[in-house]
Design an enzyme around this catalytic site. Structure first.
Site, PDB file in Angstrom:
ATOM      1  N   MET A  94      26.384  52.247  32.006  1.00  0.00           N
ATOM      2  CA  MET A  94      25.999  53.327  32.920  1.00  0.00           C
ATOM      3  C   MET A  94      27.010  53.482  34.053  1.00  0.00           C
ATOM      4  SD  MET A  94      23.470  54.328  31.236  1.00  0.00           S
ATOM      5  CE  MET A  94      22.470  55.442  32.198  1.00  0.00           C
ATOM      6  N   HIS A 113      24.776  58.824  23.515  1.00  0.00           N
ATOM      7  CA  HIS A 113      24.095  59.519  24.605  1.00  0.00           C
ATOM      8  C   HIS A 113      22.717  59.949  24.106  1.00  0.00           C
ATOM      9  CE1 HIS A 113      23.633  61.832  28.239  1.00  0.00           C
ATOM     10  NE2 HIS A 113      23.197  62.848  27.514  1.00  0.00           N
ATOM     11  N   THR A 145      35.763  61.537  26.101  1.00  0.00           N
ATOM     12  CA  THR A 145      36.886  62.216  26.746  1.00  0.00           C
ATOM     13  C   THR A 145      36.637  62.156  28.256  1.00  0.00           C
ATOM     14  OG1 THR A 145      35.739  64.338  26.633  1.00  0.00           O
ATOM     15  CG2 THR A 145      37.206  63.796  24.800  1.00  0.00           C
ATOM     16  N   LEU A 148      32.425  64.136  31.170  1.00  0.00           N
ATOM     17  CA  LEU A 148      31.237  63.320  30.919  1.00  0.00           C
ATOM     18  C   LEU A 148      30.408  63.855  29.744  1.00  0.00           C
ATOM     19  CD1 LEU A 148      29.384  60.986  32.024  1.00  0.00           C
ATOM     20  CD2 LEU A 148      28.157  62.775  33.268  1.00  0.00           C
ATOM     21  N   ASP A 149      30.115  62.978  28.781  1.00  0.00           N
ATOM     22  CA  ASP A 149      29.252  63.298  27.643  1.00  0.00           C
ATOM     23  C   ASP A 149      29.754  64.486  26.825  1.00  0.00           C
ATOM     24  OD1 ASP A 149      27.639  61.163  28.370  1.00  0.00           O
ATOM     25  OD2 ASP A 149      26.403  62.383  29.688  1.00  0.00           O
ATOM     26  N   GLN A 177      16.080  55.636  16.636  1.00  0.00           N
ATOM     27  CA  GLN A 177      17.096  56.343  15.844  1.00  0.00           C
ATOM     28  C   GLN A 177      18.510  55.945  16.275  1.00  0.00           C
ATOM     29  OE1 GLN A 177      16.385  58.246  13.148  1.00  0.00           O
ATOM     30  NE2 GLN A 177      14.354  57.446  13.573  1.00  0.00           N
TER      31      GLN A 177
HETATM   32  C1  GAR Z   1      20.292  54.194  25.331  1.00  0.00           C
HETATM   33  O1  GAR Z   1      19.205  55.062  25.167  1.00  0.00           O
HETATM   34  C2  GAR Z   1      21.574  54.983  25.460  1.00  0.00           C
HETATM   35  O2  GAR Z   1      21.612  56.131  24.668  1.00  0.00           O
HETATM   36  C3  GAR Z   1      21.546  55.329  26.917  1.00  0.00           C
HETATM   37  O3  GAR Z   1      21.051  54.189  27.579  1.00  0.00           O
HETATM   38  C4  GAR Z   1      20.207  53.474  26.674  1.00  0.00           C
HETATM   39  C5  GAR Z   1      20.711  52.062  26.598  1.00  0.00           C
HETATM   40  O4  GAR Z   1      19.833  51.255  25.885  1.00  0.00           O
HETATM   41  N1  GAR Z   1      22.845  55.673  27.379  1.00  0.00           N
HETATM   42  C6  GAR Z   1      23.069  56.533  28.364  1.00  0.00           C
HETATM   43  O5  GAR Z   1      22.191  57.093  28.973  1.00  0.00           O
HETATM   44  C7  GAR Z   1      24.531  56.769  28.683  1.00  0.00           C
HETATM   45  N2  GAR Z   1      24.697  57.831  29.587  1.00  0.00           N
HETATM   46  P1  GAR Z   1      20.317  49.832  25.350  1.00  0.00           P
HETATM   47  O6  GAR Z   1      20.947  49.093  26.539  1.00  0.00           O
HETATM   48  O7  GAR Z   1      19.058  49.158  24.916  1.00  0.00           O
HETATM   49  O8  GAR Z   1      21.282  50.039  24.240  1.00  0.00           O
END
Ligand code: GAR
Length: 191
Positions: A94, A113, A145, A148-149, A177
Site C-alpha cells: 500500500m 488491484h 506504470t 496509479l492502477d 478470486q
Molecule cells: C488485496 O485485496 C489487494 O487487491 C489489495 O489489498 C489487498 C491485500 O490483501 N491491494 C490494493 O488495494 C492495492 N492498491 P493481502 O495482503 O491479503 O494480499
C-alpha cells in the site's frame, strides 16, 4: 533461476497464494522460478510470518523512517535488488511508487488491484462499487506504470455484487478470486 520478490503491507494472503502455487505447481522445475524474498514496509505485516515459516527471506523497511518518498523508494530498490529480481510482485503493497522506482523495474513489475480496472483506481474500491450500484465487481492483475492502477491488464476476475453486500463481504468474495488469478498471472508471465 528466476527470482520473484514480493512486496506486502498486510496480511499477505495473495503472497501466500503465490508461494503455495509455486510449491504445488513445481515452479522451480517447471518455470525455473522461485520466490526469493518477501519484503514489507510494515514490521507488523502478518504475511512476514508465513514467509518466514516457508523459509523465504524477509525484510522490512519502514517508510516512516524515511524523509521522503524518493528516499524510501531508493532504499526499497536497493533491498529488492539484493535478490537479483526477474519479477517484482506487489501484493497488497500500500505505497504509491515514484516514477523512478517504476522505471527501474519496467516490464517486470506486477500489481493486483481489487476492482475491475479501469473502474475504481485508488482506495475504497468495494464501497465505491456498491455506492455506484455496480452489479459486478472484481480484481485486476496489471503491469505497473507510473500512473496509479494503470498499465496493461494481464488478468481479471468478476464476482457479483449481492443486494446485502457490505464493503467487507464484497472484499472477501473478490479476495477469493484474487488468490486464483494472481498466481496464474504470475506463472503466465514467467512462462
Ligand atoms: C488485496 O485485496 C489487494 O487487491 C489489495 O489489498 C489487498 C491485500 O490483501 N491491494 C490494493 O488495494 C492495492 N492498491 P493481502 O495482503 O491479503 O494480499
Amino acid at each position: 533461476m528466476k527470482n520473484i520478490v514480493i512486496l506486502i503491507s498486510g496480511s499477505g494472503s495473495n503472497m501466500a497464494a503465490i508461494v503455495r502455487a509455486a510449491e504445488q505447481e513445481h515452479w522451480a522445475t517447471r518455470l525455473n522460478a522461485r520466490v526469493a524474498a518477501v519484503l514489507s514496509n510494515r514490521a507488523d505485516a502478518k504475511g512476514l510470518l508465513f514467509a518466514q515459516e516457508q523459509g523465504i527471506a524477509t525484510g522490512v523497511l519502514d517508510h516512516k523512517a524515511f524523509a521522503s518518498r524518493d528516499a524510501f523508494d531508493a532504499a526499497m530498490r536497493q533491498e529488492i535488488d539484493r535478490f537479483s529480481p526477474d519479477l517484482v510482485v506487489l501484493a497488497g503493497f500500500m505505497r504509491i511508487l515514484t516514477p523512478g522506482f517504476v522505471a527501474h523495474y519496467a516490464g517486470k513489475l506486477l500489481n493486483i488491484h481489487p476492482s475491475l480496472l479501469p473502474a475504481f483506481p485508488g482506495l475504497h474500491t468495494h464501497q465505491r462499487a456498491i455506492d455506484a450500484g455496480c452489479r459486478f465487481a472484481g480484481a485486476t492483475v496489471h503491469q505497473v506504470t507510473a500512473e496509479l492502477d494503470h498499465g496493461e491488464i494481464l488478468a481479471q476476475a468478476v464476482v457479483p455484487v449481492l443486494p446485502d453486500d457490505t464493503a467487507e463481504t464484497l472484499a472477501a468474495r473478490v479476495l477469493t478470486q484474487e488468490h486464483l488469478i494472481y498466481p496464474r498471472a504470475v506463472a503466465q508471465w514467467l512462462a
